[in-house]
Write an enzyme that holds these catalytic residues in place. Structure first.
Site, PDB file in Angstrom:
ATOM      1  N   PHE A   1       0.697  -0.804  -0.152  1.00  0.00           N
ATOM      2  CA  PHE A   1      -0.256  -0.238   0.204  1.00  0.00           C
ATOM      3  C   PHE A   1       0.743   1.044   0.240  1.00  0.00           C
ATOM      4  O   PHE A   1       0.230   2.780  -0.118  1.00  0.00           O
ATOM      5  CB  PHE A   1      -0.820  -0.064   0.898  1.00  0.00           C
TER       6      PHE A   1
ATOM      7  N   LYS B   1      -0.960  -6.718  -9.483  1.00  0.00           N
ATOM      8  CA  LYS B   1      -2.092  -7.190  -8.871  1.00  0.00           C
ATOM      9  C   LYS B   1      -1.415  -6.347  -7.719  1.00  0.00           C
ATOM     10  O   LYS B   1      -0.878  -6.040  -6.922  1.00  0.00           O
ATOM     11  CB  LYS B   1      -2.034  -8.859  -8.036  1.00  0.00           C
TER      12      LYS B   1
ATOM     13  N   GLU C   1      -4.702  -3.694  -2.385  1.00  0.00           N
ATOM     14  CA  GLU C   1      -6.335  -3.562  -2.179  1.00  0.00           C
ATOM     15  C   GLU C   1      -7.099  -2.454  -1.254  1.00  0.00           C
ATOM     16  O   GLU C   1      -8.082  -2.004  -1.403  1.00  0.00           O
ATOM     17  CB  GLU C   1      -7.117  -5.008  -2.111  1.00  0.00           C
ATOM     18  N   ARG C   2      -5.706  -1.955  -0.605  1.00  0.00           N
ATOM     19  CA  ARG C   2      -6.123  -0.768   0.111  1.00  0.00           C
ATOM     20  C   ARG C   2      -5.824   0.291  -0.515  1.00  0.00           C
ATOM     21  O   ARG C   2      -6.341   1.743  -0.645  1.00  0.00           O
ATOM     22  CB  ARG C   2      -5.226  -0.362   1.498  1.00  0.00           C
TER      23      ARG C   2
ATOM     24  N   SER D   1       4.768  -7.160   3.044  1.00  0.00           N
ATOM     25  CA  SER D   1       5.407  -7.475   4.479  1.00  0.00           C
ATOM     26  C   SER D   1       6.420  -8.613   4.542  1.00  0.00           C
ATOM     27  O   SER D   1       6.290  -9.604   3.701  1.00  0.00           O
ATOM     28  CB  SER D   1       4.284  -7.798   6.105  1.00  0.00           C
TER      29      SER D   1
ATOM     30  N   CYS E   1      10.032   1.894   3.695  1.00  0.00           N
ATOM     31  CA  CYS E   1      10.864   0.160   3.614  1.00  0.00           C
ATOM     32  C   CYS E   1      11.673   0.502   4.371  1.00  0.00           C
ATOM     33  O   CYS E   1      12.684  -0.086   5.129  1.00  0.00           O
ATOM     34  CB  CYS E   1      10.668  -1.219   2.923  1.00  0.00           C
TER      35      CYS E   1
ATOM     36  N   GLU F   1       9.119  -4.137  12.989  1.00  0.00           N
ATOM     37  CA  GLU F   1       9.039  -3.343  12.660  1.00  0.00           C
ATOM     38  C   GLU F   1       7.689  -3.218  12.805  1.00  0.00           C
ATOM     39  O   GLU F   1       7.128  -3.498  12.986  1.00  0.00           O
ATOM     40  CB  GLU F   1       8.071  -4.109  10.765  1.00  0.00           C
TER      41      GLU F   1
HETATM   42  P1  NAD Z   1       1.133  -6.673   3.584  1.00  0.00           P
HETATM   43  O1  NAD Z   1       1.883  -8.228   3.359  1.00  0.00           O
HETATM   44  O2  NAD Z   1       0.188  -6.670   3.750  1.00  0.00           O
HETATM   45  O3  NAD Z   1       0.568  -6.712   1.225  1.00  0.00           O
HETATM   46  C1  NAD Z   1       1.238  -6.765   0.560  1.00  0.00           C
HETATM   47  C2  NAD Z   1       0.152  -7.156  -0.999  1.00  0.00           C
HETATM   48  O4  NAD Z   1       0.374  -8.605  -0.296  1.00  0.00           O
HETATM   49  C3  NAD Z   1      -0.560  -7.103  -0.976  1.00  0.00           C
HETATM   50  O5  NAD Z   1      -0.682  -6.928  -2.276  1.00  0.00           O
HETATM   51  C4  NAD Z   1      -1.443  -8.037  -0.475  1.00  0.00           C
HETATM   52  O6  NAD Z   1      -2.771  -7.335  -0.492  1.00  0.00           O
HETATM   53  C5  NAD Z   1      -0.918  -9.069  -0.480  1.00  0.00           C
HETATM   54  N1  NAD Z   1      -1.281 -10.082   0.537  1.00  0.00           N
HETATM   55  C6  NAD Z   1      -1.317  -9.586   2.608  1.00  0.00           C
HETATM   56  N2  NAD Z   1      -1.723 -10.635   2.439  1.00  0.00           N
HETATM   57  C7  NAD Z   1      -1.482 -11.801   1.913  1.00  0.00           C
HETATM   58  C8  NAD Z   1      -1.842 -13.004   2.137  1.00  0.00           C
HETATM   59  N3  NAD Z   1      -1.615 -13.897   3.467  1.00  0.00           N
HETATM   60  N4  NAD Z   1      -1.653 -14.206   0.629  1.00  0.00           N
HETATM   61  C9  NAD Z   1      -1.358 -13.220   0.042  1.00  0.00           C
HETATM   62  N5  NAD Z   1      -1.547 -11.809  -0.643  1.00  0.00           N
HETATM   63  C10 NAD Z   1      -1.007 -11.623   1.387  1.00  0.00           C
HETATM   64  O7  NAD Z   1       1.841  -5.406   3.016  1.00  0.00           O
HETATM   65  P2  NAD Z   1       1.760  -4.060   2.656  1.00  0.00           P
HETATM   66  O8  NAD Z   1       0.733  -3.862   4.723  1.00  0.00           O
HETATM   67  O9  NAD Z   1       0.589  -3.548   2.336  1.00  0.00           O
HETATM   68  O10 NAD Z   1       2.999  -2.804   2.574  1.00  0.00           O
HETATM   69  C11 NAD Z   1       4.003  -3.076   4.301  1.00  0.00           C
HETATM   70  C12 NAD Z   1       5.068  -3.751   4.199  1.00  0.00           C
HETATM   71  O11 NAD Z   1       6.125  -3.899   2.717  1.00  0.00           O
HETATM   72  C13 NAD Z   1       5.612  -3.223   5.096  1.00  0.00           C
HETATM   73  O12 NAD Z   1       6.564  -4.191   6.163  1.00  0.00           O
HETATM   74  C14 NAD Z   1       7.063  -3.015   4.216  1.00  0.00           C
HETATM   75  O13 NAD Z   1       8.266  -2.885   4.893  1.00  0.00           O
HETATM   76  C15 NAD Z   1       7.063  -3.580   3.195  1.00  0.00           C
HETATM   77  N6  NAD Z   1       7.909  -2.724   2.131  1.00  0.00           N
HETATM   78  C16 NAD Z   1       8.273  -3.249   1.741  1.00  0.00           C
HETATM   79  C17 NAD Z   1       9.434  -2.857   1.391  1.00  0.00           C
HETATM   80  C18 NAD Z   1      10.979  -2.912   0.317  1.00  0.00           C
HETATM   81  O14 NAD Z   1      11.631  -2.779  -0.325  1.00  0.00           O
HETATM   82  N7  NAD Z   1      11.604  -3.959   1.486  1.00  0.00           N
HETATM   83  C19 NAD Z   1       8.462  -1.577  -0.564  1.00  0.00           C
HETATM   84  C20 NAD Z   1       7.534  -1.417   0.339  1.00  0.00           C
HETATM   85  C21 NAD Z   1       6.961  -2.042   1.625  1.00  0.00           C
END
Ligand code: NAD
Length: 489
Positions: free
Chosen positions: A149, A173, A176-177, A226, A281, A382
Site C-alpha cells: 500500500f 495486482k 487492495e487498500r 511484509s 521500508c 517493524e
Molecule cells: P502486505 O504484506 O500486507 O501486502 C502486500 C501485498 O500482499 C498486497 O497486495 C496484499 O493484497 C497481499 N497480501 C497480504 N496478505 C496476504 C496473504 N496472507 N496472502 C497473499 N497475499 C497477501 O504489506 P503492506 O501492509 O501492503 O505493505 C507494508 C509492508 O511492505 C511493510 O512491511 C514494508 O516494510 C513492506 N515494504 C517493503 C519494501 C521493500 O522494498 N523491501 C517496499 C515497500 C514496502
C-alpha cells in the site's frame, strides 16, 4: 460510488464478484471508491490473454517495444499532478511525497527504455577451432507483480517497464487498500497503446495472489510487502517452479557519531523517521548515538518531532499525513505502549493529538522513545509508523554490533564526518542499502534495490540490470559451420 474495474486483454472489465472493499481516505475515513476482490477466474483470463499476446510481443523488435514506454513517460509527466493527488487521497502522504514517488516511477520507465542496450548478450569466437559461442537473452513469458500500500505510484514501476521492454507480458495486482492510483495508471497505459494482453491489472486480495502463484502460464513473480507474506509468496512460487523476487519488511538502524553535523543529521533523520508517516521500508526506525552524540541529538530530535506539522497531505505546509488505516493506528499505539512497558522512556508521545476538520482520520503524531532495551519488541520488530527508538553506545564497534544484531537487512545508515568510520560501517554492516550521511538510502533506478536478510527472498532484486536478468532467461548457443572459412586454417 465508483466500483473499480480490472484491465484485461486491452479493455476495462467489471470483476464477476459480489465481494468488494471500501477504499478510504485515511485523513478523513471518507469512502473514495469500492474495489472488487476478484477471483481465480479473472487471473486466468488475464494469464491466458497475456500468454496469447506474448507470442507476438516477444517477436516485436526491442526498439519497437520501448515506443509505448516513451509515450507512457510523457503521459506520466503530463498527469503528474492528478496522480499525486490520487496517491495523497488514498495513501495519506503529502503531495510533495506523492510527487517524489512518481518521479521515481518515471525514472524507472526511462531506464527501461535503455533495453536495446541492456538486453544484449555476449559472444566468444573460436572457443575451439571454428566454434563460436553466444549467450542471448530471451523473455521468460508472463510475469506478475504483487505490490503493497505504501508506494502505489512507484513500486509497480520497479517491475512493469522492465518486464515489457524485455518482451514479457505483465499482470499487476495492486494493494487492495490503494487501488485507485493503479486504475489511473492503467488509463495512461491504455492511452500509450501497448497491444492487448501485454499489460493487465487485476484487483483483489489473497485469492488473486494465490491464483497468480498457482497459474501455470505465469513464469515470474515479483512481490513487495511484509516479511511474512514475502516468505509465503516466495515459497509457494518456488514450489510451483516460478522464479520469484520477494521484498519484505524492515527495521532500519542509523548510527550517529559525535563528529556528525547535528543540525543537518537531525533534519535528515526526522524526514527519514517521520516522512510518509514512517510507512517507508527505508524509514529510520532506530537511532544509535555514539558517545557525546547522545545529548546533542536527543535534544534536537525531541524538538523537531514535537514541532512537525501533521495533517491532510493535500493541505499546504503539512509535513506528515495519517497512517493507512484505523487498525494500523491502533497497532502502532499498542507498540508504543508496549515499548514503554518494556522499559523505554517516552520522550514524545504521538498518541494524543487530533487535527481540526479531520477528527475521524487515522493520525499518529511523531513519537520518540529513549533508552530502548535492545532485545524488546520495539527495538527488533517493524513498527511501520512515525516512531523513532533511541539507543546509546560508547564506540563504533558496539554500534555496528547492534546494527548487525537483527534479522532484517533493508537499510543501515551512518552520520559522521570521518571517512574511516564510514568505510568501516559500509564494509562490516549486514544490510543491502547503506547510507552515509543519507537518511533514506533508496537506490536510483539504474541500481538494484538491494535488501538482505528477512527484507528480501530471492537473488535478483528490482530495478536496473537485476530487473533485466530477472525478466530474461539466458540461452547459450555453441555453433560450428562445417564449411566455415576458418576451418581452412
Ligand atoms: P502486505 O504484506 O500486507 O501486502 C502486500 C501485498 O500482499 C498486497 O497486495 C496484499 O493484497 C497481499 N497480501 C497480504 N496478505 C496476504 C496473504 N496472507 N496472502 C497473499 N497475499 C497477501 O504489506 P503492506 O501492509 O501492503 O505493505 C507494508 C509492508 O511492505 C511493510 O512491511 C514494508 O516494510 C513492506 N515494504 C517493503 C519494501 C521493500 O522494498 N523491501 C517496499 C515497500 C514496502
Amino acid at each position: 460510488m465508483e466500483l473499480l474495474e480490472n484491465f484485461i486483454d486491452g479493455g476495462w472489465r467489471a470483476a464477476a464478484t459480489e465481494l468488494t472493499l471500501n477504499v478510504l481516505n485515511p485523513a478523513s475515513a471518507r469512502v473514495l471508491a469500492q474495489v472488487p476482490l476478484s477471483s481465480a477466474a479473472e487471473v486466468d483470463q488475464a494469464a491466458v490473454a497475456a500468454a496469447r499476446a506474448f507470442i507476438n510481443w516477444r517477436r516485436t523488435p526491442v526498439g519497437e517495444r520501448i515506443q509505448p514506454l516513451f509515450k507512457l513517460k510523457q503521459l506520466l509527466e503530463d498527469n503528474l499532478g492528478a496522480l499525486a493527488s490520487s496517491i495523497t487521497n488514498e495513501c495519506g502522504k503529502t503531495i510533495a511525497e506523492s510527487t517524489g514517488e512518481l518521479r521515481r516511477a518515471i525514472e524507472n520507465v526511462e531506464t527501461a527504455c535503455g533495453m536495446p542496450v541492456m538486453i544484449q548478450g555476449t559472444s566468444s569466437e573460436d572457443i575451439a577451432a571454428g566454434i563460436d559461442e553466444h549467450m542471448i537473452r530471451q523473455p521468460v513469458g508472463v510475469a506478475a507483480a504483487i505490490t503493497p500500500f505504501n508506494f502505489p505510484g512507484m513500486i509497480p514501476f520497479w517491475f512493469l517497464p522492465y518486464a515489457v521492454a524485455a518482451g514479457n507480458c505483465f499482470i499487476l495486482k495492486p494493494s487492495e487498500r490503494v487501488p485507485i492510483t493503479s486504475q489511473k495508471l492503467f488509463q495512461l497505459i491504455q492511452a500509450a497503446e501497448f497491444p492487448p494482453g501485454v499489460l493487465q491489472l487485476v484487483n483483489g486480495g489473497r485469492d488473486v495472489v494465490n491464483a497468480i502463484l498457482d497459474h501455470p502460464e505465469i513464469r515470474a513473480v515479483s512481490f513487495v510487502g511484509s516479511t511474512s507474506t514475502a516468505r509465503y509468496v516466495y515459497s509457494r512460487a518456488a514450489a510451483n517452479g516460478k522464479r520469484a523476487q520477494c521484498q519484505g519488511g524492515a527495521k532500519n538502524p542509523v548510527v550517529i557519531m559525535p563528529d556528525a553535523d547535528m543540525e543537518t543529521t537531525t533534519r535528515i533523520l526526522a524526514d527519514s523517521a517521520f516522512g510518509c508517516a514512517g510507512q517507508r521500508c527505508l524509514a529510520a526506525s532506530v537511532a544509535i548515538t555514539v558517545g557525546d552524540a547522545q545529548s546533542a541529538f536527543t535534544d534536537r530530535i525531541v524538538a523537531t518531532a514535537s514541532s512537525r506539522k501533521v495533517g491532510y497531505g493535500g493541505d499546504a505546509g503539512v509535513e506528515m499525513g495519517p497512517v493507512i488505516s484505523a487498525e494500523s493506528k491502533r497497532r502502532i499505539e499498542r507498540v508504543i505502549a508496549k515499548g514503554e512497558h518494556d522499559g523505554a522512556r517516552l520522550l514524545v508521545d504521538g498518541r494524543t493529538g487530533s487535527i481540526d476538520g479531520y477528527e475521524t482520520g487515522f493520525f499518529v503524531f511523531p513519537t520518540v522513545l529513549d533508552r530502548v532495551p535492545p532485545h524488546v519488541d520495539l527495538a527488533r520488530t517493524e513498527v511501520f509508523g512515525p516512531v523513532l527508538s533511541l539507543m546509546h553506545v560508547n564506540n563504533i564497534e558496539d554500534a555496528i554490533a547492534l546494527v548487525n544484531d537483527r534479522t532484517y537487512g533493508n537499510m543501515a545508515c551512518i552520520f559522521t564526518g570521518d571517512g574511516s568510520n564510514a568505510r568501516r560501517f559500509r564494509y562490516e554492516v549486514n544490510a543491502g542499502n547503506i547510507g552515509v550521511n543519507v537518511g533514506v538510502a533508496a537506490p536510483i533506478s539504474t541500481f538494484p534495490f538491494s535488501g538482505w536478510g528477512e527484507s528480501f527472498f530471492g537473488d535478483l532484486h528490482a530495478q536496473g540490470h537485476h530487473a533485466v536478468e530477472f525478466y530474461t532467461q539466458t540461452k547459450v548457443v555453441v555453433e560450428r559451420w562445417p564449411k566455415d572459412w576458418s576451418r581452412k586454417f
